[in-house]
Motif scaffolding. Structure first.
Motif, PDB file in Angstrom:
ATOM      1  N   THR A 136       0.841  -1.202   0.000  1.00 11.94           N
ATOM      2  CA  THR A 136       0.000   0.000   0.000  1.00 11.94           C
ATOM      3  C   THR A 136       0.873   1.248   0.000  1.00 11.94           C
ATOM      4  N   TYR A 137       0.247   2.392  -0.253  1.00 14.80           N
ATOM      5  CA  TYR A 137       1.008   3.638  -0.221  1.00 14.80           C
ATOM      6  C   TYR A 137       1.460   3.962   1.200  1.00 14.80           C
ATOM      7  N   ASP A 138       0.666   3.599   2.191  1.00 16.35           N
ATOM      8  CA  ASP A 138       1.092   3.827   3.577  1.00 16.35           C
ATOM      9  C   ASP A 138       2.371   3.051   3.875  1.00 16.35           C
ATOM     10  N   GLU A 139       2.467   1.813   3.365  1.00 22.15           N
ATOM     11  CA  GLU A 139       3.693   1.039   3.569  1.00 22.15           C
ATOM     12  C   GLU A 139       4.873   1.703   2.862  1.00 22.15           C
ATOM     13  N   LEU A 141       5.176   4.847   2.173  1.00 23.81           N
ATOM     14  CA  LEU A 141       5.514   6.060   2.919  1.00 23.81           C
ATOM     15  C   LEU A 141       6.411   5.740   4.109  1.00 23.81           C
ATOM     16  N   GLY A 142       6.190   4.587   4.738  1.00 24.97           N
ATOM     17  CA  GLY A 142       7.054   4.188   5.842  1.00 24.97           C
ATOM     18  C   GLY A 142       8.499   4.043   5.392  1.00 24.97           C
ATOM     19  N   GLU A 145       9.899   7.557   4.446  1.00 24.24           N
ATOM     20  CA  GLU A 145      10.230   8.392   5.604  1.00 24.24           C
ATOM     21  C   GLU A 145      11.734   8.362   5.856  1.00 24.24           C
TER      22      GLU A 145
END
Length: 316
Positions: A136-139, A141-142, A145
């Motif tokens: 996912t995009y959240d992954e 983004l992690g 970061e």
């Protein structure tokens, strides 16, 4: 980072401690060779700031090439462990045999760079040893970061946020790092796939009906073009969130960051001009356009530099 052409494997540590001058020059050459657009923008900074930006770029590129250049994962892990050990020693003030780290650790100390950002960067580099896909995009983004957002925040003390904006400037700096990184991922789909990695979220591939095999084609299908357009819009959102941070910096740093902003976002314009086909060729901002951006900001950079040199002596 993943900007510029692929580099040869990192130069192994020299047998004797590298001088600080030689280390800064090594970082400058790495930056000039493999980060040409950002290096050009860096020329707009006051001369005293440039070596420190080169040192951050040189370290990031050095680590990035370790996780990309060795054939075996075990070799990459050993090399990354060695880099980390030398970094810890250098931060502690010990002499280190390394072509890049003396300049990097000197910059860390000179600007009191948050070591947690350095740790986050190395964590993302270590992830590249084993993680090849992000669901996912959240992954993603992690991962970003550490690989990109903290590059922005490490750069921040060198660029000098204004005193009243020091806390608020951190988030735009993060966003600019994310924008640059996602732009690279969009541009470098073929190059990353050749290394066995896909940095576009698998959920997005599913959303647009793109199979991994489609990313290996010589030309983009309509579905791949729609996927790339979607990710480009995401990158533009990061650019929008970063924009307000430029005016939070010292005037002498603003032309550099504005130029870098225009150069990197210009890659997205080239992607769009190619119909979002990033498989047929690597999107590049034409040299004439890059030089025009540099020239447009040169007068402001020179004026700001001169203004900051005018120090009035205060009589007690």
């Amino acid at each position: 980072m993943r900007s510029g052409p692929a580099a040869p494997p990192p130069v192994p540590p020299t047998p004797t401690p590298t001088t600080l001058t030689a280390s800064y020059e090594r970082c400058r050459r790495l930056h000039a060779a493999y980060g040409r657009s950002y290096y050009l923008a860096t020329r707009l900074l006051p001369a005293w700031k440039r070596p420190h930006v080169h040192a951050l770029y040189g370290f990031a590129r050095y680590a990035d090439e370790i996780v990309d250049s060795f054939a075996m994962t075990t070799d990459r892990a050993v090399a990354l462990d060695g880099l980390t050990a030398r970094l810890v020693a250098g931060v502690a003030g010990d002499p280190i045999s390394d072509p890049v780290l003396p300049a990097f650790t000197h910059t860390l100390r000179a600007f009191d760079v948050d070591l947690a950002d350095v740790d986050a960067f190395l964590t993302s580099m270590r992830a590249d040893l084993t993680v090849r896909r992000y669901a996912t995009y959240d992954e993603l983004l992690g991962y970003m970061e550490g690989s990109a957002a903290v590059i922005g925040t490490m750069m921040l003390p060198i660029l000098e946020p204004l005193p009243h904006a020091a806390d608020r400037a951190r988030e735009p700096a993060r966003q600019l790092g994310l924008a640059f990184q996602l732009t690279n991922f969009i541009r470098d789909v073929s190059e990353d796939l050749a290394r066995g990695r896909i940095y576009l979220p698998l959920a997005d591939l599913d959303k647009f009906g793109v199979a991994e095999a489609d990313l290996a084609a010589r030309r983009a299908t309509p579905a791949v073009r729609e996927l790339v357009a979607f990710e480009a819009d995401r990158a533009r959102d990061h650019y929008r969130q970063a924009l307000e941070g430029i005016d939070m910096l010292a005037p002498s740093s603003r032309p550099c960051v504005r130029a870098a902003y225009e150069l990197y976002s210009g890659i997205l314009h080239q992607v769009e001009a190619a119909g979002h086909d990033v498989l047929a060729g690597r999107a590049r901002v034409p040299r004439r356009r890059r030089l025009a951006i540099f020239a447009r900001h040169l007068a402001a950079a020179s004026a700001a530099d001169r203004a900051e040199r005018r120090v009035t002596a205060e009589v007690p």
